[in-house]
Design a protein around this motif. Structure first.
Motif, PDB file in Angstrom:
ATOM      1  N   TYR A  68       0.821  -1.098   0.005  1.00 47.21           N
ATOM      2  CA  TYR A  68      -0.371   0.335   0.138  1.00 47.21           C
ATOM      3  C   TYR A  68       0.905   1.330   0.277  1.00 47.21           C
ATOM      4  O   TYR A  68       0.843   2.221  -0.692  1.00 47.21           O
ATOM      5  CB  TYR A  68      -0.899   0.014   0.682  1.00 47.21           C
ATOM      6  CG  TYR A  68      -1.365   1.294   1.092  1.00 47.21           C
ATOM      7  CD1 TYR A  68      -2.928   1.485   0.588  1.00 47.21           C
ATOM      8  CD2 TYR A  68      -0.926   2.557   1.942  1.00 47.21           C
ATOM      9  CE1 TYR A  68      -3.803   3.283   1.093  1.00 47.21           C
ATOM     10  CE2 TYR A  68      -1.604   3.412   3.016  1.00 47.21           C
ATOM     11  CZ  TYR A  68      -2.627   4.203   1.911  1.00 47.21           C
ATOM     12  OH  TYR A  68      -3.624   5.060   2.120  1.00 47.21           O
ATOM     13  N   THR A  69       2.083   1.648   1.276  1.00 47.73           N
ATOM     14  CA  THR A  69       3.147   2.487   1.162  1.00 47.73           C
ATOM     15  C   THR A  69       3.727   2.659  -0.457  1.00 47.73           C
ATOM     16  O   THR A  69       3.522   3.824  -0.723  1.00 47.73           O
ATOM     17  CB  THR A  69       3.572   2.749   2.096  1.00 47.73           C
ATOM     18  OG1 THR A  69       3.020   1.900   3.713  1.00 47.73           O
ATOM     19  CG2 THR A  69       4.624   3.228   2.463  1.00 47.73           C
ATOM     20  N   HIS A  71       2.377   1.974  -3.166  1.00 43.95           N
ATOM     21  CA  HIS A  71       1.259   2.279  -4.436  1.00 43.95           C
ATOM     22  C   HIS A  71       1.305   3.674  -4.155  1.00 43.95           C
ATOM     23  O   HIS A  71       1.450   4.484  -4.764  1.00 43.95           O
ATOM     24  CB  HIS A  71       0.091   0.863  -4.519  1.00 43.95           C
ATOM     25  CG  HIS A  71      -0.477   1.892  -4.945  1.00 43.95           C
ATOM     26  ND1 HIS A  71      -0.992   1.275  -6.835  1.00 43.95           N
ATOM     27  CD2 HIS A  71      -1.590   2.449  -4.980  1.00 43.95           C
ATOM     28  CE1 HIS A  71      -1.911   2.027  -7.030  1.00 43.95           C
ATOM     29  NE2 HIS A  71      -2.490   2.896  -5.933  1.00 43.95           N
ATOM     30  N   CYS A  72       0.856   4.268  -2.721  1.00 41.72           N
ATOM     31  CA  CYS A  72       1.142   5.584  -3.007  1.00 41.72           C
ATOM     32  C   CYS A  72       1.905   6.269  -2.881  1.00 41.72           C
ATOM     33  O   CYS A  72       1.884   7.398  -3.606  1.00 41.72           O
ATOM     34  CB  CYS A  72       0.186   5.584  -1.148  1.00 41.72           C
ATOM     35  SG  CYS A  72      -0.959   5.064  -0.662  1.00 41.72           S
TER      36      CYS A  72
END
Length: 112
Positions: A68-69, A71-72
């Motif tokens: 997630y990190t 991707h962000c």
């Protein structure tokens, strides 16, 4: 709930998110604000020291290996740099980045 991205940026780069409405901002908005902050420092002031510090903080988050990190960071922080900069400036930005963030930057550039 405060995320790792929000907590880290608020602690290490509070000046970068002053205008992001940090209370209601999500991770994407915070990373976009940090990217805009770095771009403004480079374009208006030429302050590479502050930008290099911001890159180190973003790199620290990126190296945590959370999908997630990553991707962000790739979709907001790096893409904003790529979309907002002429090609010649991108090389200058790469020279300021720690190696793992540089690899992500190049990977994202190729994917666009």
């Amino acid at each position: 709930m405060e995320t790792k991205i929000k907590k880290t940026i608020t602690e290490w780069l509070p000046e970068a998110i002053q205008n992001a409405g940090e209370d209601g901002a999500n991770d994407y908005q915070i990373l976009r604000a940090v990217s805009d902050y770095c771009l403004s420092l480079l374009n208006e002031q030429g302050d590479t020291d502050k930008v290099a510090e911001a890159f180190k903080v973003i790199n620290m988050l990126y190296q945590e290996e959370q999908a997630y990190t990553k991707h962000c960071i790739e979709n907001e922080f790096i893409c904003n740099f790529i979309e907002s900069s002429p090609a010649l400036r991108l090389k200058d930005y790469l020279n300021l980045m720690p190696h793992p963030l540089k690899e992500a930057f190049i990977k994202t550039l190729i994917e666009l």
